[in-house]
Design a protein around this motif. Structure first.
Motif, short mmCIF file in Angstrom:
data_model
loop_
_atom_site.label_atom_id
_atom_site.label_comp_id
_atom_site.label_asym_id
_atom_site.label_seq_id
_atom_site.Cartn_x
_atom_site.Cartn_y
_atom_site.Cartn_z
N UNK A 177 0.85 -1.19 0.00
CA UNK A 177 0.00 0.00 0.00
C UNK A 177 0.89 1.24 0.00
N UNK A 178 0.92 1.89 -1.15
CA UNK A 178 1.73 3.10 -1.33
C UNK A 178 0.96 4.34 -0.89
N UNK A 179 1.71 5.41 -0.65
CA UNK A 179 1.07 6.70 -0.39
C UNK A 179 0.39 7.15 -1.68
N UNK A 180 -0.63 7.98 -1.53
CA UNK A 180 -1.40 8.39 -2.70
C UNK A 180 -0.56 9.15 -3.72
N UNK A 181 0.43 9.92 -3.27
CA UNK A 181 1.26 10.67 -4.20
C UNK A 181 2.04 9.72 -5.12
N UNK A 182 2.57 8.64 -4.58
CA UNK A 182 3.29 7.67 -5.41
C UNK A 182 2.33 6.88 -6.29
N UNK A 183 1.18 6.52 -5.77
CA UNK A 183 0.18 5.83 -6.58
C UNK A 183 -0.22 6.69 -7.77
N UNK A 184 -0.44 7.97 -7.52
CA UNK A 184 -0.80 8.89 -8.61
C UNK A 184 0.31 8.98 -9.65
N UNK A 185 1.56 9.02 -9.20
CA UNK A 185 2.68 9.07 -10.14
C UNK A 185 2.71 7.81 -11.02
N UNK A 186 2.50 6.67 -10.40
CA UNK A 186 2.48 5.42 -11.15
C UNK A 186 1.35 5.38 -12.16
N UNK A 187 0.18 5.83 -11.75
CA UNK A 187 -0.98 5.84 -12.65
C UNK A 187 -0.76 6.82 -13.81
N UNK A 188 0.06 7.85 -13.58
CA UNK A 188 0.37 8.83 -14.63
C UNK A 188 1.47 8.32 -15.57
N UNK A 189 2.00 7.13 -15.29
CA UNK A 189 3.00 6.53 -16.17
C UNK A 189 4.45 6.79 -15.81
N UNK A 190 4.70 7.35 -14.64
CA UNK A 190 6.08 7.64 -14.22
C UNK A 190 6.79 6.33 -13.89
N UNK A 191 8.06 6.24 -14.29
CA UNK A 191 8.87 5.06 -14.00
C UNK A 191 10.11 5.47 -13.21
N UNK A 192 10.69 4.49 -12.54
CA UNK A 192 11.90 4.72 -11.74
C UNK A 192 13.13 4.58 -12.63
N UNK A 193 13.41 5.61 -13.39
CA UNK A 193 14.66 5.68 -14.14
C UNK A 193 15.78 6.01 -13.14
N UNK A 194 17.03 5.84 -13.53
CA UNK A 194 18.10 6.25 -12.61
C UNK A 194 18.00 7.72 -12.21
N UNK A 195 17.59 8.58 -13.15
CA UNK A 195 17.45 10.00 -12.83
C UNK A 195 16.35 10.24 -11.81
N UNK A 196 15.22 9.58 -11.99
CA UNK A 196 14.10 9.74 -11.05
C UNK A 196 14.46 9.18 -9.68
N UNK A 197 15.11 8.02 -9.66
CA UNK A 197 15.54 7.45 -8.38
C UNK A 197 16.53 8.38 -7.67
N UNK A 198 17.45 8.96 -8.42
CA UNK A 198 18.42 9.87 -7.82
C UNK A 198 17.73 11.07 -7.19
#
Length: 127
Positions: free
Chosen positions: A65-86
């Motif tokens: 169960x993720x926080x809503x902000x991360x759930x929203x990011x995932x639903x918007x198509x955001x992925x964990x690229x190295x840049x995003x993870x950094x």
């Protein structure tokens, strides 16, 4: 293939002459072990397992169960690229306002790059 792409991306993000070191990243990951796991036997803890995180959709680990902000990011198509993870690892709460992750962040760019190299060594199944 994903590991190779992640490694190339990491190298382009670092200052000239610097290299990401997965072995050093394993040491930095000790700060994360209380809440996260990697490897073949990894299970969700306070935070989700991190196997296969590099290139994975945000908030996509089943049965977590993720926080809503991360759930929203995932639903918007955001992925964990190295840049995003950094960016996330530098200051999680600034990157994702409202995240449940209480970790203050990793100030040193080298630590962030090393831990991403370490995480990139784990595929979805933990190998």
């Amino acid at each position: 293939m994903l590991k190779r792409i992640a490694a190339v991306t990491l190298l382009t993000m670092l200052p000239a002459g610097a290299f990401a070191d997965a072995a050093k990243g394993e040491k930095v990951f000790r700060k994360c072990k209380a809440c996260h796991a990697v490897g073949a036997d990894a299970e969700n803890k306070v935070g989700p397992i991190l196997n296969g995180i590099v290139g994975r959709a945000v908030a996509s680990v089943p049965d977590f169960k993720y926080s809503s902000v991360l759930t929203d990011m995932g639903e918007a198509g955001k992925t964990w690229t190295p840049e995003e993870l950094a960016a996330f690892l530098e200051k999680p709460r600034a990157y994702a306002k409202g995240t449940k992750m209480s970790f203050a962040g990793l100030r040193k760019e080298k630590d962030r790059m090393n831990i991403i190299a370490y995480l990139a060594s784990f595929e979805d199944g933990g190998s």
